[in-house]
Design a protein around this motif. Structure first.
Motif, PDB file in Angstrom:
ATOM      1  N   THR A   1       6.014 -10.049  -0.002  1.00 56.49           N
ATOM      2  CA  THR A   1       4.882 -10.468   0.827  1.00 56.49           C
ATOM      3  C   THR A   1       4.804  -9.668   2.127  1.00 56.49           C
ATOM      4  OG1 THR A   1       6.240 -12.220   1.838  1.00 56.49           O
ATOM      5  CG2 THR A   1       4.904 -12.818  -0.095  1.00 56.49           C
ATOM      6  N   ALA A   2       5.664  -8.657   2.283  1.00 55.25           N
ATOM      7  CA  ALA A   2       5.665  -7.816   3.475  1.00 55.25           C
ATOM      8  C   ALA A   2       5.596  -6.347   3.063  1.00 55.25           C
ATOM      9  CB  ALA A   2       6.928  -8.070   4.308  1.00 55.25           C
ATOM     10  N   HIS A   3       5.086  -5.501   3.966  1.00 46.81           N
ATOM     11  CA  HIS A   3       4.889  -4.094   3.651  1.00 46.81           C
ATOM     12  C   HIS A   3       6.199  -3.331   3.471  1.00 46.81           C
ATOM     13  CE1 HIS A   3       0.739  -4.792   4.987  1.00 46.81           C
ATOM     14  NE2 HIS A   3       0.433  -3.663   4.362  1.00 46.81           N
ATOM     15  N   ASP A   4       7.187  -3.595   4.337  1.00 49.10           N
ATOM     16  CA  ASP A   4       8.380  -2.745   4.383  1.00 49.10           C
ATOM     17  C   ASP A   4       9.112  -2.646   3.052  1.00 49.10           C
ATOM     18  OD1 ASP A   4       7.791  -2.182   6.960  1.00 49.10           O
ATOM     19  OD2 ASP A   4       9.479  -3.253   7.856  1.00 49.10           O
TER      20      ASP A   4
ATOM     21  N   SER B   1      -1.127  -7.559  -6.141  1.00 49.38           N
ATOM     22  CA  SER B   1      -1.320  -6.109  -6.243  1.00 49.38           C
ATOM     23  C   SER B   1      -1.801  -5.465  -4.946  1.00 49.38           C
ATOM     24  CB  SER B   1      -2.319  -5.794  -7.355  1.00 49.38           C
ATOM     25  OG  SER B   1      -3.622  -6.261  -7.016  1.00 49.38           O
ATOM     26  N   ALA B   2      -2.215  -6.249  -3.962  1.00 50.75           N
ATOM     27  CA  ALA B   2      -2.830  -5.683  -2.756  1.00 50.75           C
ATOM     28  C   ALA B   2      -1.872  -4.775  -1.990  1.00 50.75           C
ATOM     29  CB  ALA B   2      -3.341  -6.799  -1.851  1.00 50.75           C
ATOM     30  N   LEU B   3      -0.639  -5.244  -1.735  1.00 46.92           N
ATOM     31  CA  LEU B   3       0.307  -4.439  -0.968  1.00 46.92           C
ATOM     32  C   LEU B   3       0.712  -3.162  -1.702  1.00 46.92           C
ATOM     33  CD1 LEU B   3       2.658  -7.075   0.736  1.00 46.92           C
ATOM     34  CD2 LEU B   3       0.840  -5.716   1.753  1.00 46.92           C
ATOM     35  N   PRO B   4       1.143  -3.234  -2.974  1.00 47.58           N
ATOM     36  CA  PRO B   4       1.482  -1.980  -3.648  1.00 47.58           C
ATOM     37  C   PRO B   4       0.297  -1.036  -3.778  1.00 47.58           C
ATOM     38  CG  PRO B   4       1.574  -3.842  -5.188  1.00 47.58           C
ATOM     39  CD  PRO B   4       1.484  -4.410  -3.809  1.00 47.58           C
ATOM     40  N   ARG B   5      -0.905  -1.576  -3.941  1.00 45.65           N
ATOM     41  CA  ARG B   5      -2.091  -0.720  -4.027  1.00 45.65           C
ATOM     42  C   ARG B   5      -2.290   0.055  -2.714  1.00 45.65           C
ATOM     43  NH1 ARG B   5      -5.763  -1.875  -7.614  1.00 45.65           N
ATOM     44  NH2 ARG B   5      -5.248  -4.086  -7.520  1.00 45.65           N
ATOM     45  N   GLU B   6      -2.119  -0.650  -1.593  1.00 44.33           N
ATOM     46  CA  GLU B   6      -2.286  -0.018  -0.282  1.00 44.33           C
ATOM     47  C   GLU B   6      -1.236   1.070  -0.061  1.00 44.33           C
ATOM     48  OE1 GLU B   6      -1.752  -1.320   4.404  1.00 44.33           O
ATOM     49  OE2 GLU B   6      -2.414  -2.820   2.941  1.00 44.33           O
ATOM     50  N   VAL B   7       0.012   0.764  -0.395  1.00 49.50           N
ATOM     51  CA  VAL B   7       1.087   1.736  -0.202  1.00 49.50           C
ATOM     52  C   VAL B   7       0.899   2.950  -1.112  1.00 49.50           C
ATOM     53  CG1 VAL B   7       3.570   2.133  -0.431  1.00 49.50           C
ATOM     54  CG2 VAL B   7       2.735   0.011   0.600  1.00 49.50           C
TER      55      VAL B   7
ATOM     56  N   GLU C   1       7.152   8.628   6.506  1.00 46.04           N
ATOM     57  CA  GLU C   1       5.914   9.372   6.327  1.00 46.04           C
ATOM     58  C   GLU C   1       4.712   8.439   6.173  1.00 46.04           C
ATOM     59  OE1 GLU C   1       6.627  12.135   3.183  1.00 46.04           O
ATOM     60  OE2 GLU C   1       8.145  13.218   4.340  1.00 46.04           O
ATOM     61  N   ILE C   2       4.913   7.288   5.571  1.00 47.48           N
ATOM     62  CA  ILE C   2       3.837   6.297   5.518  1.00 47.48           C
ATOM     63  C   ILE C   2       3.516   5.803   6.928  1.00 47.48           C
ATOM     64  CG2 ILE C   2       3.241   3.967   4.728  1.00 47.48           C
ATOM     65  CD1 ILE C   2       4.696   4.553   2.139  1.00 47.48           C
TER      66      ILE C   2
END
Length: 237
Positions: free
Chosen positions: A47-50, A82-88, A101-102
């Motif tokens: 549930t977090a980006h990192d 799927s929102a977070l993995p899609r964004e990354v 780099e991200i």
């Protein structure tokens, strides 16, 4: 019908959605999901980006997964989680190969500057290797390097970094070095420094009586040498 994937220069992906079960992989007599499915199944639970950034960049950089295969697998399944993995993955498709780099791409978006080339190998007119900057603003010949303090300031790596910067200087390429920790702790300051470096390089080229020399560019998808791989590994850890 197999899924197809088209990637635009902006990093957006168009796919033909399919629904399918993954082909199992048998290891020591045990049926397992293939790596691409296992990675994305785990990413959907975060549930977090990192952790998503760390897992996906590790899967691509060290696990050898193709980002487009990850996109296809993501689109073939449920939209849930799927929102977070899609964004990354959009940044991974742009060329990001580490968490740092991200973060650098996120800082660049604050600047209003044209998008640099990410992770492109630079060579001189004779084909000799110059470097593979994290970001390269071709118009003003500015290389942006995200250099880890711990790695680059050990004796051997420090010497390697100096040699790299000397190659940039010899070719008339300007260099801005940024610590990866500052991309998160001081993103606005780093963005301002990037803009200032871009403007300074642009002004220097405008005032130069010697015509700017272009360098050849090569997409560097197979790795960036020990120096870059070690630095990326530290950031993803």
């Amino acid at each position: 019908m197999p899924a197809s994937c088209k990637v635009s220069t902006a990093g957006y992906v168009t796919v033909e959605r399919t629904t399918r079960m993954p082909r199992r992989v048998v290891v020591d007599g045990v049926a397992m999901a293939p790596l691409v499915r296992a990675v994305l199944d785990q990413c959907r639970r975060f549930t977090a980006h990192d952790p998503v950034r760390a897992l996906l960049t590790e899967a691509v950089q060290r696990g050898g997964l193709n980002p487009e295969d990850l996109i296809l697998e993501l689109e073939a399944g449920s939209d849930r989680g799927s929102a977070l993995p899609r964004e990354v993955l959009r940044d991974v498709l742009r060329g990001a190969r580490s968490v740092a780099e991200i973060d650098a791409m996120a800082v660049w978006r604050r600047t209003g500057l044209p998008e640099p080339l990410w992770n492109h190998e630079l060579r001189d007119s004779g084909g000799r290797y110059i470097g593979t900057p994290d970001g390269y603003f071709r118009k003003v010949q500015l290389a942006w390097e995200i250099d880890s303090y711990d790695f680059h300031f050990a004796r051997a790596q420090y010497a390697s970094t100096l040699e790299r910067n000397s190659r940039y200087t010899a070719e008339g390429i300007f260099v801005l070095q940024t610590l990866p920790s500052r991309l998160r702790s001081e993103p606005d300051k780093v963005a301002a420094e990037l803009v200032a470096a871009f403007n300074a390089a642009e002004q220097a080229l405008a005032n130069s009586v010697v015509p700017a020399q272009d360098v050849s560019l090569t997409s560097s998808s197979q790795g960036r040498g020990d120096e870059k791989e070690e630095s990326a590994g530290e950031e993803a850890a």
